[in-house]
Design a protein around this motif. Structure first.
Motif, PDB file in Angstrom:
ATOM      1  N   ASP A 340      18.023 -23.947 -39.315  1.00 46.69           N
ATOM      2  CA  ASP A 340      18.615 -23.622 -38.025  1.00 46.69           C
ATOM      3  C   ASP A 340      19.885 -22.811 -38.192  1.00 46.69           C
ATOM      4  O   ASP A 340      20.682 -23.061 -39.091  1.00 46.69           O
ATOM      5  CB  ASP A 340      18.979 -24.921 -37.282  1.00 46.69           C
ATOM      6  CG  ASP A 340      17.798 -25.382 -36.452  1.00 46.69           C
ATOM      7  OD1 ASP A 340      17.824 -26.513 -35.986  1.00 46.69           O
ATOM      8  OD2 ASP A 340      16.864 -24.589 -36.306  1.00 46.69           O
ATOM      9  N   GLN A 341      20.074 -21.892 -37.329  1.00 46.85           N
ATOM     10  CA  GLN A 341      21.315 -21.134 -37.329  1.00 46.85           C
ATOM     11  C   GLN A 341      22.331 -21.892 -36.500  1.00 46.85           C
ATOM     12  O   GLN A 341      22.032 -22.388 -35.437  1.00 46.85           O
ATOM     13  CB  GLN A 341      21.047 -19.768 -36.706  1.00 46.85           C
ATOM     14  CG  GLN A 341      22.201 -18.826 -36.826  1.00 46.85           C
ATOM     15  CD  GLN A 341      21.900 -17.533 -36.109  1.00 46.85           C
ATOM     16  OE1 GLN A 341      21.022 -17.484 -35.293  1.00 46.85           O
ATOM     17  NE2 GLN A 341      22.642 -16.501 -36.397  1.00 46.85           N
ATOM     18  N   GLU A 345      27.895 -18.522 -33.990  1.00 42.94           N
ATOM     19  CA  GLU A 345      28.169 -17.442 -34.931  1.00 42.94           C
ATOM     20  C   GLU A 345      27.056 -16.408 -34.903  1.00 42.94           C
ATOM     21  O   GLU A 345      25.981 -16.676 -35.390  1.00 42.94           O
ATOM     22  CB  GLU A 345      28.256 -18.006 -36.359  1.00 42.94           C
ATOM     23  CG  GLU A 345      29.649 -18.382 -36.807  1.00 42.94           C
ATOM     24  CD  GLU A 345      30.475 -17.164 -37.129  1.00 42.94           C
ATOM     25  OE1 GLU A 345      30.012 -16.355 -37.945  1.00 42.94           O
ATOM     26  OE2 GLU A 345      31.573 -17.024 -36.574  1.00 42.94           O
ATOM     27  N   PRO A 346      27.267 -15.262 -34.332  1.00 40.74           N
ATOM     28  CA  PRO A 346      26.182 -14.276 -34.297  1.00 40.74           C
ATOM     29  C   PRO A 346      26.034 -13.618 -35.661  1.00 40.74           C
ATOM     30  O   PRO A 346      26.956 -13.619 -36.453  1.00 40.74           O
ATOM     31  CB  PRO A 346      26.638 -13.270 -33.257  1.00 40.74           C
ATOM     32  CG  PRO A 346      28.117 -13.384 -33.265  1.00 40.74           C
ATOM     33  CD  PRO A 346      28.479 -14.767 -33.693  1.00 40.74           C
ATOM     34  N   MET A 347      24.874 -13.070 -35.886  1.00 41.82           N
ATOM     35  CA  MET A 347      24.627 -12.380 -37.147  1.00 41.82           C
ATOM     36  C   MET A 347      25.353 -11.056 -37.118  1.00 41.82           C
ATOM     37  O   MET A 347      25.199 -10.278 -36.207  1.00 41.82           O
ATOM     38  CB  MET A 347      23.131 -12.122 -37.331  1.00 41.82           C
ATOM     39  CG  MET A 347      22.326 -13.369 -37.573  1.00 41.82           C
ATOM     40  SD  MET A 347      22.391 -13.852 -39.284  1.00 41.82           S
ATOM     41  CE  MET A 347      21.279 -12.692 -40.007  1.00 41.82           C
ATOM     42  N   ILE A 348      26.134 -10.795 -38.115  1.00 42.13           N
ATOM     43  CA  ILE A 348      26.838  -9.523 -38.166  1.00 42.13           C
ATOM     44  C   ILE A 348      25.882  -8.497 -38.721  1.00 42.13           C
ATOM     45  O   ILE A 348      25.202  -8.734 -39.701  1.00 42.13           O
ATOM     46  CB  ILE A 348      28.066  -9.610 -39.102  1.00 42.13           C
ATOM     47  CG1 ILE A 348      28.903 -10.815 -38.738  1.00 42.13           C
ATOM     48  CG2 ILE A 348      28.848  -8.339 -39.028  1.00 42.13           C
ATOM     49  CD1 ILE A 348      29.831 -10.604 -37.608  1.00 42.13           C
ATOM     50  N   GLU A 349      25.845  -7.355 -38.091  1.00 39.13           N
ATOM     51  CA  GLU A 349      24.970  -6.287 -38.568  1.00 39.13           C
ATOM     52  C   GLU A 349      25.535  -5.695 -39.844  1.00 39.13           C
ATOM     53  O   GLU A 349      26.710  -5.391 -39.912  1.00 39.13           O
ATOM     54  CB  GLU A 349      24.904  -5.165 -37.528  1.00 39.13           C
ATOM     55  CG  GLU A 349      24.448  -5.630 -36.178  1.00 39.13           C
ATOM     56  CD  GLU A 349      22.978  -5.358 -35.982  1.00 39.13           C
ATOM     57  OE1 GLU A 349      22.321  -6.150 -35.322  1.00 39.13           O
ATOM     58  OE2 GLU A 349      22.513  -4.342 -36.522  1.00 39.13           O
TER      59      GLU A 349
ATOM     60  N   VAL B 236      12.098 -14.767 -39.077  1.00 35.79           N
ATOM     61  CA  VAL B 236      12.327 -13.600 -39.940  1.00 35.79           C
ATOM     62  C   VAL B 236      13.058 -14.020 -41.203  1.00 35.79           C
ATOM     63  O   VAL B 236      12.686 -13.654 -42.320  1.00 35.79           O
ATOM     64  CB  VAL B 236      13.132 -12.538 -39.160  1.00 35.79           C
ATOM     65  CG1 VAL B 236      13.630 -11.459 -40.088  1.00 35.79           C
ATOM     66  CG2 VAL B 236      12.294 -11.938 -38.060  1.00 35.79           C
ATOM     67  N   LEU B 237      14.104 -14.830 -40.998  1.00 38.32           N
ATOM     68  CA  LEU B 237      14.862 -15.319 -42.139  1.00 38.32           C
ATOM     69  C   LEU B 237      13.972 -16.100 -43.098  1.00 38.32           C
ATOM     70  O   LEU B 237      14.019 -15.927 -44.325  1.00 38.32           O
ATOM     71  CB  LEU B 237      15.971 -16.251 -41.651  1.00 38.32           C
ATOM     72  CG  LEU B 237      17.374 -15.684 -41.469  1.00 38.32           C
ATOM     73  CD1 LEU B 237      18.312 -16.786 -41.090  1.00 38.32           C
ATOM     74  CD2 LEU B 237      17.831 -15.000 -42.741  1.00 38.32           C
ATOM     75  N   LEU B 255      23.264 -12.582 -49.506  1.00 37.40           N
ATOM     76  CA  LEU B 255      22.489 -13.099 -48.381  1.00 37.40           C
ATOM     77  C   LEU B 255      22.209 -14.581 -48.561  1.00 37.40           C
ATOM     78  O   LEU B 255      22.331 -15.382 -47.638  1.00 37.40           O
ATOM     79  CB  LEU B 255      21.179 -12.319 -48.264  1.00 37.40           C
ATOM     80  CG  LEU B 255      20.442 -12.535 -46.950  1.00 37.40           C
ATOM     81  CD1 LEU B 255      21.237 -11.925 -45.828  1.00 37.40           C
ATOM     82  CD2 LEU B 255      19.053 -11.934 -47.024  1.00 37.40           C
ATOM     83  N   LEU B 256      21.853 -14.950 -49.810  1.00 36.45           N
ATOM     84  CA  LEU B 256      21.564 -16.357 -50.075  1.00 36.45           C
ATOM     85  C   LEU B 256      22.783 -17.220 -49.807  1.00 36.45           C
ATOM     86  O   LEU B 256      22.681 -18.316 -49.265  1.00 36.45           O
ATOM     87  CB  LEU B 256      21.114 -16.525 -51.532  1.00 36.45           C
ATOM     88  CG  LEU B 256      19.686 -16.080 -51.813  1.00 36.45           C
ATOM     89  CD1 LEU B 256      19.394 -16.206 -53.295  1.00 36.45           C
ATOM     90  CD2 LEU B 256      18.703 -16.920 -51.031  1.00 36.45           C
ATOM     91  N   ARG B 257      23.953 -16.663 -50.192  1.00 37.08           N
ATOM     92  CA  ARG B 257      25.183 -17.418 -49.951  1.00 37.08           C
ATOM     93  C   ARG B 257      25.401 -17.632 -48.459  1.00 37.08           C
ATOM     94  O   ARG B 257      25.762 -18.719 -48.021  1.00 37.08           O
ATOM     95  CB  ARG B 257      26.373 -16.676 -50.556  1.00 37.08           C
ATOM     96  CG  ARG B 257      26.902 -17.349 -51.807  1.00 37.08           C
ATOM     97  CD  ARG B 257      28.027 -16.564 -52.430  1.00 37.08           C
ATOM     98  NE  ARG B 257      27.520 -15.447 -53.209  1.00 37.08           N
ATOM     99  CZ  ARG B 257      28.121 -14.250 -53.275  1.00 37.08           C
ATOM    100  NH1 ARG B 257      29.222 -14.032 -52.617  1.00 37.08           N
ATOM    101  NH2 ARG B 257      27.610 -13.290 -53.997  1.00 37.08           N
ATOM    102  N   GLN B 258      25.149 -16.541 -47.671  1.00 37.29           N
ATOM    103  CA  GLN B 258      25.357 -16.656 -46.220  1.00 37.29           C
ATOM    104  C   GLN B 258      24.431 -17.709 -45.629  1.00 37.29           C
ATOM    105  O   GLN B 258      24.847 -18.549 -44.829  1.00 37.29           O
ATOM    106  CB  GLN B 258      25.084 -15.308 -45.550  1.00 37.29           C
ATOM    107  CG  GLN B 258      26.271 -14.380 -45.599  1.00 37.29           C
ATOM    108  CD  GLN B 258      26.011 -13.109 -44.812  1.00 37.29           C
ATOM    109  OE1 GLN B 258      24.873 -12.686 -44.657  1.00 37.29           O
ATOM    110  NE2 GLN B 258      27.065 -12.510 -44.321  1.00 37.29           N
ATOM    111  N   VAL B 259      23.149 -17.648 -46.071  1.00 31.78           N
ATOM    112  CA  VAL B 259      22.188 -18.604 -45.512  1.00 31.78           C
ATOM    113  C   VAL B 259      22.590 -20.028 -45.865  1.00 31.78           C
ATOM    114  O   VAL B 259      22.549 -20.934 -45.040  1.00 31.78           O
ATOM    115  CB  VAL B 259      20.767 -18.294 -46.030  1.00 31.78           C
ATOM    116  CG1 VAL B 259      19.821 -19.370 -45.580  1.00 31.78           C
ATOM    117  CG2 VAL B 259      20.304 -16.951 -45.512  1.00 31.78           C
ATOM    118  N   SER B 260      22.989 -20.208 -47.117  1.00 26.95           N
ATOM    119  CA  SER B 260      23.330 -21.581 -47.510  1.00 26.95           C
ATOM    120  C   SER B 260      24.568 -22.075 -46.781  1.00 26.95           C
ATOM    121  O   SER B 260      24.659 -23.250 -46.422  1.00 26.95           O
ATOM    122  CB  SER B 260      23.492 -21.648 -49.031  1.00 26.95           C
ATOM    123  OG  SER B 260      24.822 -21.846 -49.371  1.00 26.95           O
TER     124      SER B 260
END
Lengths: 350, 325
Positions: A340-341, A345-349, B236-237, B255-260
């Motif tokens: 889950d997000q 916090e929106p995803m930064i492009e 998508v993720l 990216l992996l760091r952000q997801v974690s």
């Protein structure tokens, strides 16, 4: 996408009149035909018929500007002017701008202060390519509904004598946020001494006790116009794309937290009205039971409607809170791990 | 020209600015190309339509006009928030910016929005061009580091992303000569509740009023679509991560760091106090519902008593009383 199907079904069931998606050729509404407008000014078809204008079309831009300005005033009434043109029996509002004036409820001709601003602004606008004239004024009633007070009625009557065609628009930013839909009303006054031929039934709205007298005295002196909105094809396209970023804000909005004061005020107002109604009912038992009185809803029925409305808004707010709680807080309870997000916090492009 | 910005500023854009720019562009475009004539007779209209459509076709082949304007807002620390915008007069052939107009407009806007100041400028077009740098430099005496907001007005139905880009200017040394070039920056859409509601209102033409059922449906539809978006983004993720695990896609550690880090932030709030407050709010709402039901019931009962009194009134002067069973 079955969500599209569901939306169409719902729209059909509720008779939603969808404005057909504007294509570039229908952007003609944005064209300002100076000659036609001047001719219309000369003819003055409204001079003979006080009920001449029946509809208002507001552009997306004007609506956005007015609502943002009204909300930025907080609990203070703010006002501004609208620019546009006329089209048969409709007034078209293309743009709006704010005036540096506050608190119009105490002054009849607050616009005298802002004349210089208005002239300057109109001049600069004409230079920049916006050719429309001022067709009306708008102001906000934060928290007490969309109607014209006594001062507003006299201001508008004055305007309709000297600055025709002119329109009055009222916005309630507090109720907008609380109810989740835009509270807006467009009005024109009848000239002095004119009696409207029939009694138009307007949509019921709750008025706080301290304003209800002002409302009642003047409510027959003006009539409401239908409001529709329009936007250009580019606007449509942009707004659709905006949704891709916007859904985060929809999910993270929490109307309950933002409007606590307003709800408390509404409930206390309702309590006062209830006391008044109680006194009234206690006395009416002695009176005769003959005269028919079912035209006007009884005080108690109105109070019931108000309480239902307040409750509904509260429940809506709570629903979104519960949904968010389930989405983002119940990870510990679910058996499968979900990626889950986290909420705001929106995803930064990148 | 369009490399990533390194200034570290975060940009927040309000939807009002986007609608403003779009409206400006539509206005200028429709003033230049004659619309179909608005006469009442249909035959005249259709013949005019045909004429004007062919004219319109010719006009569309000319490049649509570029519009220019100024964006205003607030800068707090490293966050730049763009609230509003207004038009400017600029002649691209002579490259002259109408200064007095700019100052006049600035004054007017200062009176109504005293907190905002000029943050930069905007224009329409598909890509930032060299000639834009002149405009940019012209604005530098008002704001040392102005922004450039570019809106692409071409309507492309396949497009998924908002065609708005924000550029900053940076001094880079190219071929030994220090030059100002545009670099792209990322931005987020920021909004206040009222703005969101009116954008929603206009975008989806939600019904106003109506029964409680329609209101409920409207509210839930909004939340439902938002959740659907969330779901699709997560999918998508997920696919991306699965692909990385299989080895199809090269591993990208940032990216992996952000997801974690995102995952570690769940559950969003978990504390005694939150649970207490949440349940209290829940109970408050239930209490309000209870009170409303009470009011409803007492009103119905009152009406019932009134009707009873009217029907079975024994003190009425009229003859003929209804029978009491």
């Amino acid at each position: 996408m079955d969500s599209a199907i569901a939306q169409k079904t719902w729209e059909l069931e509720n008779n939603i009149l969808t404005v057909e998606t504007p294509d570039p050729s229908s952007d003609s509404i944005f064209y300002y035909d100076e000659a036609a407008q001047a001719k219309f000014q000369q003819e003055k078809p409204w001079a003979n018929d006080p009920h001449y204008f029946k509809r208002v079309k507001i552009s997306a831009l004007a609506l956005l500007k007015m609502v943002v300005h009204a909300r930025s005033g907080g609990t203070i009434e703010v006002m501004g002017l609208m620019q546009g043109k006329t089209d048969g029996d409709a007034i078209i509002v293309m743009d709006a701008f704010a005036l540096p004036v506050e608190g119009t409820e105490t002054r009849v001709n607050a616009q005298a202060d802002a004349y210089e601003y208005m002239v300057d602004y109109s001049q600069t606008n004409k230079q920049a390519g916006r050719l429309e004239n001022v067709v009306g004024w708008y102001h906000s009633h934060p928290g007490y509904g969309c109607w014209l007070s006594g001062i507003d009625v006299s201001t508008q009557m004055l305007n309709q004598q000297f600055q025709e065609p002119f329109l009055a628009v009222v916005i309630d930013p507090t109720r907008t946020v609380s109810a989740g839909k835009v509270e807006i009303g467009a009005f024109r006054t009848y000239p002095e001494g004119y009696k409207p031929p029939d009694d138009p039934i307007s949509e019921y709205q709750t008025i706080p006790l301290n304003k209800i007298e002002d409302f009642g005295v003047h409510c027959k002196q003006y009539y409401a116009l239908d409001i529709t909105y329009f936007k250009s094809s580019l606007d449509c396209h942009l707004l659709d794309l905006l949704w891709n970023k916007y859904w985060v804000n929809t999910l993270s909005s929490s109307p309950l937290l933002g409007n606590g004061d307003y709800v408390a005020g509404q409930i206390s107002d309702l309590a006062e009205k209830l006391e008044q109604a109680e006194n009234q009912l206690a006395h009416s038992r002695i009176g005769p039971l003959g005269p028919p009185r079912k035209k006007e809803e009884s005080q108690l029925a109105k109070i019931t409607r108000d309480s239902a409305k307040i409750t509904l808004e509260q429940v809506h707010g709570l629903m979104s809170q519960v949904i968010k709680d389930i989405l983002f807080n119940s990870v510990r309870q679910s058996s499968r791990s979900q990626n889950d997000q986290s909420g705001p916090e929106p995803m930064i492009e990148t | 020209m369009a490399s990533s910005s390194s200034s570290g500023l975060t940009f927040k854009l309000h939807p009002l600015v986007i609608v403003n720019i779009s409206d400006h562009y539509t206005r200028v475009k429709s003033q230049l190309s004659l619309p179909p004539s608005l006469t009442s007779t249909s035959s005249a209209a259709t013949s005019n339509n045909n004429n004007n459509n062919s004219n319109g076709g010719e006009n569309n082949q000319n490049p649509p006009p570029r519009v220019y304007g100024c964006v205003i807002g607030v800068q707090r620390g490293r966050t730049v928030e763009i609230f509003n915008s207004f038009e400017l007069i600029y002649d691209p052939s002579t490259r002259s910016l109408d200064r007095s107009f700019l100052e006049k407009k600035q004054e007017l806007y200062k009176k109504v929005f005293p907190h905002f100041y000029v943050l930069g400028w905007y224009s329409t077009g598909s890509d930032a061009q060299e000639s834009d740098m002149h405009f940019h430099k012209a604005l530098m005496d008002i704001n040392e580091s102005p922004l450039y907001v570019l809106l692409n007005p071409a309507i492309n139905p396949a497009q998924k992303d908002l065609p708005v880009t924000i550029y900053e200017s940076e001094l880079h040394v190219i071929d030994g000569v220090p030059q100002l070039i545009f670099v792209r920056s990322s931005y987020t859409i920021e909004t206040v509740e009222a703005e969101r509601i009116s954008v929603d209102h206009v975008a989806h033409l939600k019904p106003s009023g109506g029964s409680a059922a329609t209101q409920l449906a409207a509210q839930l539809t909004g939340i439902h679509s938002a959740i659907k978006m969330l779901n699709s983004r997560i999918r998508v993720l997920h696919q991306y991560l699965v692909g990385m695990q299989k080895g199809d896609i090269p591993c990208e550690s940032s990216l992996l760091r952000q997801v974690s880090s995102l995952l570690r932030r769940l559950p969003a709030v978990e504390s005694e106090k939150f649970q207490d407050d949440f349940l209290m709010e829940y109970n408050d709402t239930l209490l309000i519902t209870y009170l409303a039901m009470f009011t409803n019931c007492s009103s119905t009962m009152n009406e019932l008593v009134d009707k009873f009194n009217t029907t079975y009134d024994r003190h009425s002067r009229r003859g003929g009383r209804t029978a009491f069973i």
